[in-house]
Motif scaffolding. Sequence first.
Motif, PDB file in Angstrom:
ATOM      1  N   ASN A 120      31.559  33.307  44.580  1.00 33.38           N
ATOM      2  CA  ASN A 120      32.687  32.366  44.593  1.00 33.38           C
ATOM      3  C   ASN A 120      32.297  31.028  45.202  1.00 33.38           C
ATOM      4  OD1 ASN A 120      34.395  34.324  43.444  1.00 33.38           O
ATOM      5  ND2 ASN A 120      34.609  35.296  45.456  1.00 33.38           N
TER       6      ASN A 120
ATOM      7  N   GLY B 188      36.878  35.588  32.674  1.00 30.98           N
ATOM      8  CA  GLY B 188      36.272  36.717  33.382  1.00 30.98           C
ATOM      9  C   GLY B 188      34.752  36.744  33.339  1.00 30.98           C
TER      10      GLY B 188
ATOM     11  N   TYR C 265      30.453  40.079  33.850  1.00 31.01           N
ATOM     12  CA  TYR C 265      31.841  39.711  34.134  1.00 31.01           C
ATOM     13  C   TYR C 265      32.155  40.028  35.594  1.00 31.01           C
ATOM     14  CZ  TYR C 265      32.602  39.670  29.068  1.00 31.01           C
ATOM     15  OH  TYR C 265      32.534  39.390  27.733  1.00 31.01           O
ATOM     16  N   LYS C 266      33.184  39.369  36.109  1.00 29.85           N
ATOM     17  CA  LYS C 266      33.688  39.744  37.429  1.00 29.85           C
ATOM     18  C   LYS C 266      35.182  40.001  37.267  1.00 29.85           C
ATOM     19  CE  LYS C 266      33.109  38.439  42.230  1.00 29.85           C
ATOM     20  NZ  LYS C 266      32.578  37.381  43.104  1.00 29.85           N
ATOM     21  N   GLU C 267      35.564  41.234  37.568  1.00 29.93           N
ATOM     22  CA  GLU C 267      36.980  41.600  37.444  1.00 29.93           C
ATOM     23  C   GLU C 267      37.434  42.261  38.731  1.00 29.93           C
ATOM     24  OE1 GLU C 267      37.504  43.911  33.823  1.00 29.93           O
ATOM     25  OE2 GLU C 267      36.675  42.263  32.626  1.00 29.93           O
ATOM     26  N   ASN C 268      38.483  41.740  39.341  1.00 30.59           N
ATOM     27  CA  ASN C 268      38.994  42.236  40.624  1.00 30.59           C
ATOM     28  C   ASN C 268      37.875  42.338  41.665  1.00 30.59           C
ATOM     29  OD1 ASN C 268      41.574  42.548  39.444  1.00 30.59           O
ATOM     30  ND2 ASN C 268      40.911  44.524  38.600  1.00 30.59           N
ATOM     31  N   GLY C 269      36.992  41.339  41.686  1.00 30.57           N
ATOM     32  CA  GLY C 269      35.914  41.300  42.683  1.00 30.57           C
ATOM     33  C   GLY C 269      34.722  42.175  42.341  1.00 30.57           C
ATOM     34  N   GLN C 270      34.795  42.924  41.259  1.00 24.40           N
ATOM     35  CA  GLN C 270      33.708  43.835  40.865  1.00 24.40           C
ATOM     36  C   GLN C 270      32.877  43.231  39.727  1.00 24.40           C
ATOM     37  OE1 GLN C 270      33.138  47.015  42.292  1.00 24.40           O
ATOM     38  NE2 GLN C 270      34.676  46.245  43.741  1.00 24.40           N
TER      39      GLN C 270
END
Length: 187
Positions: A137, A74, A163-168
């Motif tokens: 990405n 993440g 971090y990147k979580e669910n695009g956020q």
Amino acid sequence: MKNKIIEPRLTEAWKSIPMGEDITKAQTHFANIQSIYANPEGFDSDTLMYTVYATKDGTLLWGQTILEPVFVNGECNMTRGHFHVRKDRDEYYWCQQGEGLLALMDESGTCWLEKMRSGSLHHISGQWAHRCINTGNTPLSIIACWPADAGHDYGRTFPIRVYKENGQILLKEHKIMDGRIGDKHIL
Ligand SMILES: O=P(O)(O)OC[C@H]1O[C@](O)(CO)[C@@H](O)[C@@H]1O
């Protein structure tokens, strides 16, 4: 040489990678950099994280860093990050492609993040530590120009993790607590 017109060394610098005998190429794999991540567990040590191309002659260096779109449990892919040994040596970053964040930190440990996107220009004071973070990405490609005698000082840790979580994008404060590293969610 007098009255002779010659070709520049790069004719499409905005889109091509510097090549040639006077260009160094250094690849950093996860095994070389895993200690900077909060949770390196289970991540493939052979993964290519980033590549730095740089000129090696003269008093002013020119380079290109390409960070792969990789997430370590993440956490976004980032350069190691450093202060300059010589605090009177500034640097310029120009984001050629991709999207990310430039983490900056002053001597007091105060850290802030500047958005990087294709075409953005970043002036880095010689007194600020700097680290590039790929939040996208696609590869993040940054052109840098810095004095050859600036020197790299890797002695300090940045206090913010990205971090990147669910695009956020999520920021976490990185603290040493009771001798152990802990992460506190700050955004
Ligand atoms: O050595 P680090 O902190 O991983 O950073 C690599 C970066 O350093 C430079 O070589 C010079 O500051 C940049 O071109 C590159 O982005």
